[in-house]
Design a protein around this motif. Structure first.
Motif, PDB file in Angstrom:
ATOM      1  N   TYR A 151       0.848  -1.192   0.000  1.00  0.00           N
ATOM      2  CA  TYR A 151       0.000   0.000   0.000  1.00  0.00           C
ATOM      3  C   TYR A 151       0.880   1.237   0.000  1.00  0.00           C
ATOM      4  O   TYR A 151       2.098   1.146   0.146  1.00  0.00           O
ATOM      5  CB  TYR A 151      -0.969   0.002   1.186  1.00  0.00           C
ATOM      6  CG  TYR A 151      -0.311  -0.124   2.541  1.00  0.00           C
ATOM      7  CD1 TYR A 151      -0.208  -1.353   3.170  1.00  0.00           C
ATOM      8  CD2 TYR A 151       0.193   1.005   3.195  1.00  0.00           C
ATOM      9  CE1 TYR A 151       0.397  -1.473   4.412  1.00  0.00           C
ATOM     10  CE2 TYR A 151       0.792   0.896   4.438  1.00  0.00           C
ATOM     11  CZ  TYR A 151       0.891  -0.342   5.041  1.00  0.00           C
ATOM     12  OH  TYR A 151       1.494  -0.457   6.265  1.00  0.00           O
ATOM     13  N   ASN A 152       0.257   2.377  -0.147  1.00  0.00           N
ATOM     14  CA  ASN A 152       0.980   3.653  -0.204  1.00  0.00           C
ATOM     15  C   ASN A 152       2.088   3.636  -1.266  1.00  0.00           C
ATOM     16  O   ASN A 152       3.227   4.003  -1.003  1.00  0.00           O
ATOM     17  CB  ASN A 152       1.578   3.997   1.168  1.00  0.00           C
ATOM     18  CG  ASN A 152       0.659   4.929   1.945  1.00  0.00           C
ATOM     19  OD1 ASN A 152      -0.444   5.222   1.512  1.00  0.00           O
ATOM     20  ND2 ASN A 152       1.141   5.387   3.092  1.00  0.00           N
ATOM     21  N   GLU A 190       4.781   0.360   1.027  1.00  0.00           N
ATOM     22  CA  GLU A 190       4.816  -0.236   2.356  1.00  0.00           C
ATOM     23  C   GLU A 190       4.049  -1.540   2.272  1.00  0.00           C
ATOM     24  O   GLU A 190       3.303  -1.739   1.324  1.00  0.00           O
ATOM     25  CB  GLU A 190       4.151   0.720   3.365  1.00  0.00           C
ATOM     26  CG  GLU A 190       4.937   2.022   3.569  1.00  0.00           C
ATOM     27  CD  GLU A 190       4.248   2.953   4.547  1.00  0.00           C
ATOM     28  OE1 GLU A 190       4.217   2.633   5.753  1.00  0.00           O
ATOM     29  OE2 GLU A 190       3.723   3.981   4.095  1.00  0.00           O
TER      30      GLU A 190
HETATM   31  C1  LIG Z   1       0.353   6.381   3.707  1.00  0.00           C
HETATM   32  O1  LIG Z   1       1.068   7.575   3.420  1.00  0.00           O
HETATM   33  C2  LIG Z   1       0.455   8.723   3.964  1.00  0.00           C
HETATM   34  C3  LIG Z   1       1.246   9.908   3.508  1.00  0.00           C
HETATM   35  O2  LIG Z   1       2.537   9.583   3.128  1.00  0.00           O
HETATM   36  C4  LIG Z   1       0.434   8.615   5.478  1.00  0.00           C
HETATM   37  O3  LIG Z   1      -0.205   9.767   6.020  1.00  0.00           O
HETATM   38  C5  LIG Z   1      -0.345   7.385   5.878  1.00  0.00           C
HETATM   39  O4  LIG Z   1      -0.270   7.228   7.277  1.00  0.00           O
HETATM   40  C6  LIG Z   1       0.248   6.180   5.203  1.00  0.00           C
HETATM   41  N1  LIG Z   1      -0.598   5.038   5.492  1.00  0.00           N
HETATM   42  C7  LIG Z   1      -0.193   4.082   6.257  1.00  0.00           C
HETATM   43  C8  LIG Z   1      -1.197   2.996   6.472  1.00  0.00           C
HETATM   44  O5  LIG Z   1       0.915   4.048   6.751  1.00  0.00           O
END
Ligand SMILES: *[C@@H]1O[C@H](CO)[C@@H](O)[C@H](O)[C@H]1NC(C)=O
Ligand SMILES: *[C@@H]1O[C@H](CO)[C@@H](O)[C@H](O)[C@H]1NC(C)=O
Ligand SMILES: *[C@@H]1O[C@H](CO)[C@@H](O)[C@H](O)[C@H]1NC(C)=O
Ligand SMILES: *[C@@H]1O[C@H](CO)[C@@H](O)[C@H](O)[C@H]1NC(C)=O
Length: 288
Positions: free
Chosen positions: A42-43, A58
């Protein structure tokens, strides 16, 4: 680089929905059983500066590995970073041949022991990425500067990119042409009021007050972009008349020393001649 065996690479279009469902299903199973066999990425994020392009995602894998695939719009998927335990993949080589193309990538998840894996791996799609529009502009470097009288000449280094044409690497200016401009921020060292100048070359020639020291920094800009328009500013450089004055003092001192030496030698020769003429008094230097 090894090519994965065919069953591991999913057939694209019709398999999408099934794969997503499978991924979701596997996640549920993993969550229920606590063995976390396959986790989808994800991300997914593109990190790209001056066309150096890395896809990040991630989470850090535990019992699984990832393979990345990239394709131009309507093109074929190409696999990279096979069965990696990393959470990033350098895709620069795949985008530099056509930086105006729009690309999509996806990250496939396999169990760590991928050899016995026969199913279709779950995957996550990246956002679309168009290098020409989306790559960030790197921090520029001031290559040289010179203040002569009322003119200040500042030259910016033309950064080399990894974009190739006819076997040679192109500079940032080669790639962006007149779409790329630079902004110069400059101010008198003795004040804080900033002025700006613009150029669509790599050189500034601006009018300044004679004898004043100036400080300045530059920023790369692509005005036609909607996002990622500007780079960060370069480090600050300052002209210095103190240095000029110091140089003048050194030169004057050197000239003075040389004059004194010439004078001494001449004087010494005169005395010798005079001593020779009189025949009586010998010069102290002769005595020594
Ligand atoms: C995904 O990325 C965003 C911004 O980079 C962040 O705010 C968010 O917490 C991330 N999601 C996870 C599940 O780590
Ligand atoms: C400015 O400096 C650069 C590099 O030293 C030089 O090539 C260029 O000719 C100079 N431009 C002017 C107008 O003096
Ligand atoms: C690249 O090569 C082609 C022919 O091989 C030529 O037409 C073109 O001008 C070259 N481009 C550059 C930027 O040198
Ligand atoms: C400038 O960018 C536009 C797209 O934003 C492109 O169509 C055009 O060809 C570019 N011009 C040059 C000189 O690269």
């Amino acid at each position: 680089m090894e090519i994965p065996t065919w069953p591991r690479v999913p057939c694209p279009e019709p398999a999408f929905a099934r794969t997503l469902v499978l991924g979701w299903f596997l996640l549920q199973v993993a969550g229920a059983s606590g063995t976390s066999e396959v986790v989808v990425a994800y991300n997914l994020t593109w990190k790209s500066t001056n066309f150096k392009t890395i896809l990040e995602w991630e989470p850090k894998p535990i019992n699984h590995v990832y393979t990345v695939q990239i394709s131009p719009r309507l093109g074929n998927w190409k696999s990279k970073c096979f069965y990696t335990k990393d959470t990033e993949c350098d895709l620069t080589d795949e985008i530099v041949n056509d930086v105006t193309q729009t690309y999509q990538a996806r990250v496939l998840s396999y169990p760590a022991d991928a050899n016995d894996y026969s199913g279709e791996p779950p995957f996550t799609n990246s956002p679309e990425f168009t290098p020409y529009m989306d790559t960030k502009l790197g921090q520029p470097t001031i290559q040289s500067y010179k203040q002569v009288g009322t003119k200040l000449n500042v030259t910016i280094q033309d950064a080399r990119t990894l974009v190739r044409r006819n076997g040679t690497f192109l500079s940032l200016r080669d790639v962006f042409g007149k779409n790329l401009s630079y902004t110069l921020y400059y101010w008198k060292a003795s004040s804080t009021g900033k002025k700006t100048a613009k150029t669509n070359t790599n050189e500034f020639l601006i009018d300044v007050d004679e004898g004043e020291n100036y400080c300045f920094s530059v920023q790369a800009v692509i005005p036609s972009r909607k996002a990622n328009q500007k780079s960060t500013e370069s480090s600050i450089a300052c002209t210095s008349h103190e240095k000029g004055v110091l140089l003048v003092i050194v030169i004057v001192a050197l000239v003075a020393v040389i004059l004194i030496i010439i004078l001494s030698v001449t004087l010494y020769k005169c005395r010798k001649v005079r001593a020779g003429h009189s025949g009586k008094e010998s010069s102290p230097l002769h005595a020594a």
